[in-house]
Design a protein around this motif. Sequence first.
Motif, PDB file in Angstrom:
ATOM      1  N   ILE A 130       0.850  -1.197   0.000  1.00 44.52           N
ATOM      2  CA  ILE A 130       0.000   0.000   0.000  1.00 44.52           C
ATOM      3  C   ILE A 130       0.878   1.237   0.000  1.00 44.52           C
ATOM      4  O   ILE A 130       1.725   1.403   0.896  1.00 44.52           O
ATOM      5  CB  ILE A 130      -0.922   0.008   1.238  1.00 44.52           C
ATOM      6  CG1 ILE A 130      -1.710  -1.305   1.344  1.00 44.52           C
ATOM      7  CG2 ILE A 130      -1.860   1.210   1.183  1.00 44.52           C
ATOM      8  CD1 ILE A 130      -2.654  -1.563   0.216  1.00 44.52           C
ATOM      9  N   VAL A 134      -2.778   7.441   1.122  1.00 39.18           N
ATOM     10  CA  VAL A 134      -3.853   7.066   0.210  1.00 39.18           C
ATOM     11  C   VAL A 134      -5.047   6.577   1.020  1.00 39.18           C
ATOM     12  O   VAL A 134      -4.926   6.191   2.181  1.00 39.18           O
ATOM     13  CB  VAL A 134      -3.417   5.957  -0.782  1.00 39.18           C
ATOM     14  CG1 VAL A 134      -2.329   6.449  -1.712  1.00 39.18           C
ATOM     15  CG2 VAL A 134      -2.982   4.709  -0.038  1.00 39.18           C
ATOM     16  N   SER A 135      -6.197   6.618   0.395  1.00 40.17           N
ATOM     17  CA  SER A 135      -7.404   6.025   0.949  1.00 40.17           C
ATOM     18  C   SER A 135      -7.601   4.669   0.285  1.00 40.17           C
ATOM     19  O   SER A 135      -7.457   4.534  -0.932  1.00 40.17           O
ATOM     20  CB  SER A 135      -8.606   6.929   0.677  1.00 40.17           C
ATOM     21  OG  SER A 135      -9.802   6.309   1.118  1.00 40.17           O
ATOM     22  N   ILE A 136      -7.915   3.655   1.094  1.00 37.18           N
ATOM     23  CA  ILE A 136      -7.987   2.284   0.599  1.00 37.18           C
ATOM     24  C   ILE A 136      -9.440   1.851   0.471  1.00 37.18           C
ATOM     25  O   ILE A 136     -10.267   2.154   1.327  1.00 37.18           O
ATOM     26  CB  ILE A 136      -7.231   1.331   1.542  1.00 37.18           C
ATOM     27  CG1 ILE A 136      -5.780   1.787   1.727  1.00 37.18           C
ATOM     28  CG2 ILE A 136      -7.270  -0.102   1.022  1.00 37.18           C
ATOM     29  CD1 ILE A 136      -5.033   1.021   2.791  1.00 37.18           C
ATOM     30  N   GLU A 137      -9.720   1.122  -0.598  1.00 36.77           N
ATOM     31  CA  GLU A 137     -11.050   0.558  -0.803  1.00 36.77           C
ATOM     32  C   GLU A 137     -10.904  -0.881  -1.275  1.00 36.77           C
ATOM     33  O   GLU A 137     -10.137  -1.166  -2.197  1.00 36.77           O
ATOM     34  CB  GLU A 137     -11.845   1.362  -1.820  1.00 36.77           C
ATOM     35  CG  GLU A 137     -13.266   0.828  -2.036  1.00 36.77           C
ATOM     36  CD  GLU A 137     -14.062   1.662  -3.017  1.00 36.77           C
ATOM     37  OE1 GLU A 137     -15.159   1.226  -3.408  1.00 36.77           O
ATOM     38  OE2 GLU A 137     -13.581   2.742  -3.395  1.00 36.77           O
ATOM     39  N   SER A 145      -8.030  -1.174  -4.084  1.00 37.13           N
ATOM     40  CA  SER A 145      -7.792   0.061  -4.835  1.00 37.13           C
ATOM     41  C   SER A 145      -7.406   1.174  -3.876  1.00 37.13           C
ATOM     42  O   SER A 145      -7.769   1.151  -2.697  1.00 37.13           O
ATOM     43  CB  SER A 145      -9.036   0.470  -5.634  1.00 37.13           C
ATOM     44  OG  SER A 145      -9.469  -0.590  -6.467  1.00 37.13           O
ATOM     45  N   THR A 146      -6.676   2.153  -4.389  1.00 41.48           N
ATOM     46  CA  THR A 146      -6.259   3.302  -3.582  1.00 41.48           C
ATOM     47  C   THR A 146      -6.601   4.597  -4.310  1.00 41.48           C
ATOM     48  O   THR A 146      -6.618   4.656  -5.545  1.00 41.48           O
ATOM     49  CB  THR A 146      -4.751   3.270  -3.294  1.00 41.48           C
ATOM     50  OG1 THR A 146      -4.023   3.282  -4.541  1.00 41.48           O
ATOM     51  CG2 THR A 146      -4.368   2.023  -2.511  1.00 41.48           C
TER      52      THR A 146
END
Length: 246
Positions: A130, A134-137, A145-146
């Motif tokens: 990662i 970033v924001s993680i999904e 996804s980031t």
Amino acid sequence: MDRLVYTAMTGAKHILEQQATTSHNLANVSTTGFRAQLDSFRAVPVLGDGLPTRAFVVDSTAGTDFSTGSMQVTGRELDVAVQGKGWLAVEKPDGSEVYTRHGSLKVSENGILQTQDGLNLVGDGGPITIPPEVSIEIAKDGTVSTIPMGTKPGAVQVIGRLKLVNPPEENLVRGEDGLFKTKDGTAVDADPVVTVAGGMLENSNVNVVESMVSMINLARSFELQMKLLQNAENNASKASQILTLS
């Protein structure tokens, strides 16, 4: 008389083992993704002189309750719950692949997606890294996804996909660390049918009420075995008195 002693002793011994298993299940009632342990015993008739009226208790292979636990909404982006049948694949320090339902994940100081115990999640190309800030999904199919954080967020970037598997339950064994592996220790292929739900965790499948009732029944069974041992002792004492008088 000693035959009664050994018969009651085996019953009491295995009742204590079953109590230990039930206590272990109760201790993990709040453990995410925990699968309850099951004890199985069978009676084996004692062969010898006389009628086959006595039986010993023998352990059968300990099993696992693979039923699904209830879902709990957390809203945390690194929490995932496997929906229905299936497992998350993780890698142990020795390189072997094991499986878990504990979907509370974290990002290590090196940016590797891990379980809370520090085991790397297995991705379609190895460990999932990662990037910072970033924001993680995590999508339903396990795709990670980031999105860069900041005043000008960038485009969504797919960085990997969780390895989701669904091996036959009869081919799984529980290790001492609580993680499951195949009986021959080999890794299984990913199953595209397995899905996950983001922002959720699966609770333990231990039924507290049933476990407490089982503990009470086991305690009563243990008392019965103790009474049999006391009766054997009393009978032996009376027999000794009669022999002394004669």
